[in-house]
Design a protein around this motif. Structure first.
Motif, PDB file in Angstrom:
ATOM      1  N   HIS A   1       0.860  -1.179   0.000  1.00  0.00           N
ATOM      2  CA  HIS A   1       0.000   0.000   0.000  1.00  0.00           C
ATOM      3  C   HIS A   1       0.904   1.240   0.000  1.00  0.00           C
ATOM      4  CE1 HIS A   1      -2.934   2.963   1.384  1.00  0.00           C
ATOM      5  NE2 HIS A   1      -3.856   2.113   0.949  1.00  0.00           N
ATOM      6  N   PRO A   2       0.538   2.312  -0.700  1.00  0.00           N
ATOM      7  CA  PRO A   2       1.354   3.525  -0.705  1.00  0.00           C
ATOM      8  C   PRO A   2       1.659   4.058   0.698  1.00  0.00           C
ATOM      9  CG  PRO A   2      -0.293   3.676  -2.425  1.00  0.00           C
ATOM     10  CD  PRO A   2      -0.601   2.433  -1.625  1.00  0.00           C
ATOM     11  N   GLN A   3       0.735   3.888   1.635  1.00  0.00           N
ATOM     12  CA  GLN A   3       0.982   4.362   3.000  1.00  0.00           C
ATOM     13  C   GLN A   3       2.158   3.615   3.645  1.00  0.00           C
ATOM     14  OE1 GLN A   3      -0.538   7.072   4.071  1.00  0.00           O
ATOM     15  NE2 GLN A   3       0.750   7.056   5.879  1.00  0.00           N
ATOM     16  N   THR A   4       2.329   2.361   3.273  1.00  0.00           N
ATOM     17  CA  THR A   4       3.465   1.578   3.786  1.00  0.00           C
ATOM     18  C   THR A   4       4.775   2.181   3.282  1.00  0.00           C
ATOM     19  OG1 THR A   4       2.090  -0.403   3.776  1.00  0.00           O
ATOM     20  CG2 THR A   4       4.469  -0.734   3.914  1.00  0.00           C
ATOM     21  N   LEU A   5       4.795   2.595   2.015  1.00  0.00           N
ATOM     22  CA  LEU A   5       5.996   3.234   1.470  1.00  0.00           C
ATOM     23  C   LEU A   5       6.298   4.543   2.188  1.00  0.00           C
ATOM     24  CD1 LEU A   5       5.338   1.118  -0.730  1.00  0.00           C
ATOM     25  CD2 LEU A   5       6.244   2.748  -2.378  1.00  0.00           C
ATOM     26  N   ARG A   6       5.271   5.295   2.518  1.00  0.00           N
ATOM     27  CA  ARG A   6       5.476   6.541   3.266  1.00  0.00           C
ATOM     28  C   ARG A   6       6.079   6.258   4.640  1.00  0.00           C
ATOM     29  NH1 ARG A   6       0.330   7.326   0.840  1.00  0.00           N
ATOM     30  NH2 ARG A   6       0.464   8.889  -0.808  1.00  0.00           N
ATOM     31  N   GLN A   7       5.572   5.201   5.295  1.00  0.00           N
ATOM     32  CA  GLN A   7       6.105   4.836   6.608  1.00  0.00           C
ATOM     33  C   GLN A   7       7.563   4.397   6.485  1.00  0.00           C
ATOM     34  OE1 GLN A   7       4.249   1.453   8.481  1.00  0.00           O
ATOM     35  NE2 GLN A   7       5.394   1.709  10.372  1.00  0.00           N
ATOM     36  N   TYR A   8       7.869   3.586   5.481  1.00  0.00           N
ATOM     37  CA  TYR A   8       9.243   3.129   5.287  1.00  0.00           C
ATOM     38  C   TYR A   8      10.171   4.303   4.979  1.00  0.00           C
ATOM     39  CZ  TYR A   8       7.654  -1.757   5.169  1.00  0.00           C
ATOM     40  OH  TYR A   8       7.130  -2.986   5.485  1.00  0.00           O
ATOM     41  N   ASP A   9       9.661   5.300   4.266  1.00  0.00           N
ATOM     42  CA  ASP A   9      10.444   6.508   3.991  1.00  0.00           C
ATOM     43  C   ASP A   9      10.738   7.240   5.302  1.00  0.00           C
ATOM     44  OD1 ASP A   9      11.670   8.744   2.888  1.00  0.00           O
ATOM     45  OD2 ASP A   9       9.831   9.561   2.023  1.00  0.00           O
ATOM     46  N   ARG A  10       9.716   7.409   6.144  1.00  0.00           N
ATOM     47  CA  ARG A  10       9.915   8.086   7.436  1.00  0.00           C
ATOM     48  C   ARG A  10      10.919   7.353   8.318  1.00  0.00           C
ATOM     49  NH1 ARG A  10       4.379   8.956   6.867  1.00  0.00           N
ATOM     50  NH2 ARG A  10       3.859   7.108   8.076  1.00  0.00           N
ATOM     51  N   LEU A  11      10.908   6.018   8.249  1.00  0.00           N
ATOM     52  CA  LEU A  11      11.819   5.212   9.062  1.00  0.00           C
ATOM     53  C   LEU A  11      13.224   5.118   8.456  1.00  0.00           C
ATOM     54  CD1 LEU A  11       9.433   2.268   9.991  1.00  0.00           C
ATOM     55  CD2 LEU A  11      10.209   4.117  11.493  1.00  0.00           C
TER      56      LEU A  11
ATOM     57  N   LEU B   1      12.271  -2.493  -1.399  1.00  0.00           N
ATOM     58  CA  LEU B   1      10.968  -2.654  -0.739  1.00  0.00           C
ATOM     59  C   LEU B   1      10.566  -4.128  -0.672  1.00  0.00           C
ATOM     60  CD1 LEU B   1       9.129   0.335  -2.424  1.00  0.00           C
ATOM     61  CD2 LEU B   1       9.561   0.090   0.041  1.00  0.00           C
ATOM     62  N   ARG B   2      10.811  -4.850  -1.754  1.00  0.00           N
ATOM     63  CA  ARG B   2      10.502  -6.282  -1.755  1.00  0.00           C
ATOM     64  C   ARG B   2      11.358  -7.022  -0.728  1.00  0.00           C
ATOM     65  NH1 ARG B   2      10.344  -7.231  -8.268  1.00  0.00           N
ATOM     66  NH2 ARG B   2       8.342  -6.245  -8.668  1.00  0.00           N
ATOM     67  N   GLU B   3      12.625  -6.620  -0.597  1.00  0.00           N
ATOM     68  CA  GLU B   3      13.506  -7.255   0.381  1.00  0.00           C
ATOM     69  C   GLU B   3      13.037  -6.943   1.804  1.00  0.00           C
ATOM     70  OE1 GLU B   3      16.842  -9.467   1.878  1.00  0.00           O
ATOM     71  OE2 GLU B   3      15.544  -9.539   0.132  1.00  0.00           O
ATOM     72  N   VAL B   4      12.604  -5.717   2.052  1.00  0.00           N
ATOM     73  CA  VAL B   4      12.051  -5.356   3.369  1.00  0.00           C
ATOM     74  C   VAL B   4      10.846  -6.239   3.670  1.00  0.00           C
ATOM     75  CG1 VAL B   4      10.850  -3.538   4.661  1.00  0.00           C
ATOM     76  CG2 VAL B   4      12.929  -2.989   3.365  1.00  0.00           C
TER      77      VAL B   4
ATOM     78  N   GLU C   1       8.778 -13.294   5.821  1.00  0.00           N
ATOM     79  CA  GLU C   1       9.316 -14.656   5.775  1.00  0.00           C
ATOM     80  C   GLU C   1      10.314 -14.940   6.898  1.00  0.00           C
ATOM     81  OE1 GLU C   1      10.825 -15.576   1.882  1.00  0.00           O
ATOM     82  OE2 GLU C   1       9.048 -14.734   0.910  1.00  0.00           O
ATOM     83  N   GLU C   2      11.089 -13.926   7.263  1.00  0.00           N
ATOM     84  CA  GLU C   2      12.136 -14.121   8.267  1.00  0.00           C
ATOM     85  C   GLU C   2      11.711 -13.655   9.655  1.00  0.00           C
ATOM     86  OE1 GLU C   2      14.869 -15.760   7.473  1.00  0.00           O
ATOM     87  OE2 GLU C   2      14.379 -15.839   5.345  1.00  0.00           O
ATOM     88  N   GLY C   3      10.618 -12.896   9.748  1.00  0.00           N
ATOM     89  CA  GLY C   3      10.119 -12.427  11.036  1.00  0.00           C
ATOM     90  C   GLY C   3      10.964 -11.339  11.681  1.00  0.00           C
ATOM     91  N   VAL C   4      11.707 -10.584  10.867  1.00  0.00           N
ATOM     92  CA  VAL C   4      12.570  -9.520  11.384  1.00  0.00           C
ATOM     93  C   VAL C   4      11.737  -8.254  11.554  1.00  0.00           C
ATOM     94  CG1 VAL C   4      14.663  -8.169  10.963  1.00  0.00           C
ATOM     95  CG2 VAL C   4      14.545 -10.552  10.184  1.00  0.00           C
ATOM     96  N   ASN C   5      11.891  -7.570  12.705  1.00  0.00           N
ATOM     97  CA  ASN C   5      11.143  -6.318  12.901  1.00  0.00           C
ATOM     98  C   ASN C   5      11.798  -5.189  12.100  1.00  0.00           C
ATOM     99  OD1 ASN C   5      13.306  -5.263  14.399  1.00  0.00           O
ATOM    100  ND2 ASN C   5      12.399  -5.846  16.351  1.00  0.00           N
ATOM    101  N   LEU C   6      11.115  -4.057  12.000  1.00  0.00           N
ATOM    102  CA  LEU C   6      11.591  -2.969  11.146  1.00  0.00           C
ATOM    103  C   LEU C   6      12.938  -2.402  11.604  1.00  0.00           C
ATOM    104  CD1 LEU C   6       8.257  -1.114  10.324  1.00  0.00           C
ATOM    105  CD2 LEU C   6       9.516  -2.772   8.934  1.00  0.00           C
ATOM    106  N   ALA C   7      13.162  -2.337  12.922  1.00  0.00           N
ATOM    107  CA  ALA C   7      14.459  -1.864  13.423  1.00  0.00           C
ATOM    108  C   ALA C   7      15.567  -2.821  12.992  1.00  0.00           C
ATOM    109  CB  ALA C   7      14.432  -1.731  14.942  1.00  0.00           C
ATOM    110  N   GLY C   8      15.307  -4.112  13.049  1.00  0.00           N
ATOM    111  CA  GLY C   8      16.283  -5.107  12.611  1.00  0.00           C
ATOM    112  C   GLY C   8      16.540  -5.019  11.119  1.00  0.00           C
TER     113      GLY C   8
END
Length: 141
Positions: free
Chosen positions: A23-33, A56-59, A65-72
């Protein structure tokens, strides 16, 4: 002619989101982070490249698939970027170290620098700011 390089910022947020399956909102969040850093237009709109879409696909893969949180994920991406930078620096130094082409010296700060063959190198003393030869490859022949 259009620029179709992998790093060309050609995609709007909706197109990039569609290609990444998000979703585009997810991209905005990833940009902020700071997970993905799209380029900006003059009007501050985001423009993504295909390289950004792959990232983005790797994130998404690391998260789902790997269960890694966004900070990780952010740390993983930072380490991958640092590794790539180190590889590029290693290659640059390898090219510089081509025997017979360079002389290595220490600059006034103590960093090792390559000095082109034929350049006169001054010795460092307490009052000078020249460089001192550390190593010179043997000449062939």
């Amino acid at each position: 002619m259009a620029d179709w390089r992998e790093d060309a910022p050609l995609l709007t947020i909706s197109v990039a989101a569609g290609l990444a399956g998000m979703h585009p909102q997810t991209l905005r969040q990833y940009d902020r982070l700071g997970l993905v850093e799209p380029r900006r237009t003059r009007g501050r709109g985001r423009r993504y490249s295909m390289r950004d879409v792959y990232r983005l696909r790797e994130v998404q893969r690391l998260s789902q698939e790997e269960g890694v949180n966004l900070a990780g994920i952010k740390r993983i991406l930072e380490l991958e970027r640092a590794l790539e930078d180190a590889r590029e620096e290693n290659e640059r130094l390898r090219v510089q170290a081509d025997p017979g082409q360079r002389i290595f010296a220490a600059d006034p700060t103590g960093d090792v620098v390559a000095v082109p063959r034929g350049t006169r190198v001054r010795r460092v003393s307490a009052s000078s700011s020249g460089a001192m030869v550390l190593w010179r490859p043997r000449s062939r022949g």
